[in-house]
Design an enzyme around this catalytic site. Sequence first.
Site, PDB file in Angstrom:
ATOM      1  N   ASP A 118      -6.415   8.688  62.922  1.00 13.35           N
ATOM      2  CA  ASP A 118      -7.252   7.526  62.591  1.00 13.35           C
ATOM      3  C   ASP A 118      -7.635   6.601  63.740  1.00 13.35           C
ATOM      4  OD1 ASP A 118      -8.821   6.195  60.765  1.00 13.35           O
ATOM      5  OD2 ASP A 118      -7.230   4.850  60.094  1.00 13.35           O
ATOM      6  N   HIS A 163      -2.517   1.236  64.494  1.00 14.22           N
ATOM      7  CA  HIS A 163      -3.954   1.093  64.759  1.00 14.22           C
ATOM      8  C   HIS A 163      -4.661   0.081  63.857  1.00 14.22           C
ATOM      9  CE1 HIS A 163      -3.529   4.473  61.894  1.00 14.22           C
ATOM     10  NE2 HIS A 163      -4.621   3.971  61.351  1.00 14.22           N
ATOM     11  N   HIS A 214      -2.394   9.653  54.762  1.00 11.96           N
ATOM     12  CA  HIS A 214      -2.511   8.736  55.900  1.00 11.96           C
ATOM     13  C   HIS A 214      -2.113   7.336  55.436  1.00 11.96           C
ATOM     14  CE1 HIS A 214      -3.816   6.892  59.548  1.00 11.96           C
ATOM     15  NE2 HIS A 214      -4.533   6.029  58.856  1.00 11.96           N
ATOM     16  N   ASP A 233      -1.246   3.689  56.387  1.00 12.90           N
ATOM     17  CA  ASP A 233      -1.299   2.628  57.404  1.00 12.90           C
ATOM     18  C   ASP A 233      -0.112   1.687  57.285  1.00 12.90           C
ATOM     19  OD1 ASP A 233      -3.855   3.154  58.725  1.00 12.90           O
ATOM     20  OD2 ASP A 233      -4.680   2.823  56.717  1.00 12.90           O
TER      21      ASP A 233
HETATM   22 ZN   LIG Z   1      -5.338   4.209  59.471  1.00  8.09          ZN
END
Ligand SMILES: [Zn+2]
Length: 981
Positions: A171, A415, A47, A49
């Site tokens: 997420d 996000h 994951h 970001d």
């Molecule tokens: Zn995230």
Amino acid sequence: MDILRFLGIFLVLCGLYATQTEAVCGYESCHETKPNMINIHLVPHSHDDVGWQKTVDQYFYGHRNNIHHGGVQYIISTVIEELVKNPDRRFIQVEMSFFSMWWAQQSEVTKNIVKKLVDEGRFQFTNGAWSMNDEANVNYQSVIDQFTLGLKFLDDNFGACGRPTIGWQVDPFGHSREQASIFAQFGYDGEFFSRMDHNDKDRRLRDLAMEMIWHASESLSDLKLFTGLTYRHYSSPDGFCFDVNCGDDPIVDGQSYDNNVKSRIDDFLSYASTVAGAFRSNHIMITMGGDFQYEDAAHNFKNMDKLVKYINERQSSGSQYNIVYSTPACYLNAVHKSGLSFPNKTLDFFPFASDSNSFWTGYFSSRTTQKRFERVGNHILQVAKELSVFANLPAEQQKVNLNRLRSIMGVMQHHDAITGTEKQAVSNDYDRLMYDGILGATETSAFALQKLTNLPNGEFQTCLNLNISECAFTKDNADNLVVTLYNPLAHTTKQYVRLPVKNENYQVTDDKGRVVASELVPVSQQIIDLEFRETDTQYELVFKATVDKIANYYVKKVEGQSAAQPIKAVKSVSGETREDGETVVQTSTIKLTIDNKSGLLKTVEMNGVSENIVQSYGVYRTWDSGAYLFRQYHQGDFVIQDGDVEFTVYEGDLVKEVHQKFSDYVSQVIRIYEDRETIEFDWQVGPIPRETDFGNEVVITFTSEIESEGVVFTDANGREMIRREKDKREGFTPELDRQPTAGNYYPITSRIALQDSKKRMAVLNDRAQGGTSMQDGQIELMLHRRLVRDDNKGVGEVLNEEKYGQPLIARGKVHLVLSPADESTSAERHWVKEHHLPLWAFFSKNAGSTSSPAKSLPSFDDFPNSVHLLTLEPFNDDEVLLRLENYLDHTEGKVVSLNIRPLFDYLNGVEIRETTLDGNLPLSQMKRFKFHAEGSGPIASEPEYYTASHTPLAADYSQEASDFVVTLKPMQIRTFIVKFK
Ligand SMILES: [Zn+2]
Ligand SMILES: *[C@@H]1O[C@H](CO)[C@@H](O)[C@H](O)[C@H]1NC(C)=O
Ligand SMILES: *[C@@H]1O[C@H](CO)[C@@H](O)[C@H](O)[C@H]1NC(C)=O
Ligand SMILES: *[C@@H]1O[C@H](CO)[C@@H](O)[C@H](O)[C@H]1NC(C)=O
């Protein structure tokens, strides 16, 4: 190339080809499972970001690992190396912004290796958007855009095998129905996410309802999407994080004294059995990964190989567990084939509560000026894209510029971007990228306008600080200025334009030389007092423009009385002069009364109804709120100001303004324009004071006597409305005793409304904000937050924005519409569209040019009123992407038809084809999983699918005009690619 490296690559390639069976991607590449066992789908993923604690680039390069460890370039490289080593292994790649950066740096050899892995379904793109977007604060237009960008990148580089079929939103902090609707419109088979209110999740675990069928649209009944909640967030099971940066034990096998195979496999299977108990089918998905994991992927895969080996070995001694490397797509394929029924879901997953004291509703409002700047980015992006198409700009004048802004807009949807949950330095970096992107788009717009207007040498400057009445160009050139207005909407629009100017007499004329009424209005004192303003402009010139697609207005300085005069204060009330009574301010369609004593708005009359609406500001004094959470310390710490407001009224012919000062840091202008049925509240909040232990969160409030009985309607990402009942949720009882207000907060990205049998009050905003109705008849929106603590959800910083050496000052607008309850809400829709994409103003010096434009523009005025030009943009060098939307919902509008042959001809079209919403898959090829809903009759014996609900449009220029008819149901969007000469 040195020989060792060459040899290495050679061996890798041999490995790849040697293991290659017949290349298949998609569901056919999934590993076989066993019908009478529990099949564990091991899903390796990382994951990543797109900015959070570090910037996008820092995460990509693994720079500044002291802030947060993460280096995506190493992740992708080592994953690819590991996939090559063993054909059984799988990995999903999610964020296209990172992947495209990595791809651009690879050799042809590596690219070919990756293509093979993709063609064999071993490296699968999932989600496929530029970033994993937030779902609360985003507007649907930008979500569609950022998926279009990612999916186009994949299509261009990998073709059909690169196309994702699954939404992977693991997420984001709450989930929106519109997102599910968008996935269904892409033709995706399902989506997975990980966060849900803890009570809802507990209930679903008990009821075997972790997976469901989401009815994603109230208007379009075939938009149903399989939606699954992952069992335990998106991380690996406890004790099984094999990442190089985790401390968990590896699987030790062989002759080692430390051999732990038995206990490790026992533990894993015991976890698997718990998971299996919460799902309906004999398939379970176990995610293996986490934030920025797989930086040295050998650690992860080596140990997962052993898990697979030793778990499956036990089958010979009777174990009922089968484990395979898998992906979300392969898991869902197995579930689809299982022929089971799933429960329905109709509302959404807001707000998200991780425990009874933690409602993730602060991020609906965090970093309010960034949330607004993102909207500006979308606005100019749509303008520049449309203009590029109309002017038929060559690639060198648009491609790089548009792609830069498209990418940063994709990043902004992330996000931890539009949410305001990133560190300050990261937010500054987003601003920098946005600013660059916006500059490029204005340059492209100027190239187009030079062809589309009679100003071949026009400057077409834009001003981003009109919100503080700052524009050096208009101020210095207003003596003789051309204002070019571009209307990104389909239909002719009438809007008021405001330009910062000096205190002089000006005359405004239109394209035909006719004088247009204008007046000078004083800028509010609070704007004049802003120390960071670079100009000292004290007036704005106001006029009403009528624009089809493009219109020029000419401003020049004149002498004498016929010209505009500054409008004067007709009434001013401050501390000493307060008396009972009221002040009436009205246009021919709206009447407001201000209570002399309190200085507050008291009643509103418009659209044939009258209502007592007291409008004010409130402050939540909070102790441990953070960027993510809105958390009250105790409930008494909320006060709505009920008086002491100084006000001054200005009455012009075109506009009436009430300038109000609430406190040292809150002020506003209430504004009503002639012939415009909305009331504007132009607010300014900041610098918000802060105590050592308490932060302040400022809301705007509208208190009416409408008997709304606990019901409020809020929009989902700017599209359909969702009915919210106070203190209630769909299918479970929320725990609200500790946070009754935060637990009733919802994301508002365009509109919040309430009504009773007679009247309806709607408040429209200009950026994402949190909002609620805690009392019948009352609406509040959170405008700005300044806090004192981090809420321990990851960002590791206090939300305490500063700019120009002081706590951040924010400005913005909300609009109020009061109307009869039995009237269609289509007027509100209309205002929402206009606030979302208003006229964009470009400025040039008037050099007296009169040449006629090199190219004309089409008119969209014969489109049905509810049809919106959602997208018009360059797609490939000889193709444009067109989206048409019927923006009224099933309660407001009806099925409409239009003929797009004139537009097709304007574009020099040779061929047109219809695609899924993202523009990349021919709609005729769309075939997505249909799942059986509980309580909907017998289950079909064969797996079912959805295909296009109408015949996809496909035509070429030789065909009859009647083949170009487009029918749109309420809320339907149709997407076309037009190939041109
Ligand atoms: Zn995230
Ligand atoms: C209060 O309102 C009344 C009615 O509009 C107005 O005539 C009067 O001047 C106001 N009084 C003061 C002190 O502002
Ligand atoms: C004015 O608008 C710009 C562009 O959206 C934004 O960056 C800035 O923060 C705004 N200023 C205020 C005071 O809100
Ligand atoms: C779920 O929705 C379907 C329509 O898709 C409906 O037929 C069915 O009755 C619903 N199930 C329940 C339990 O309400």
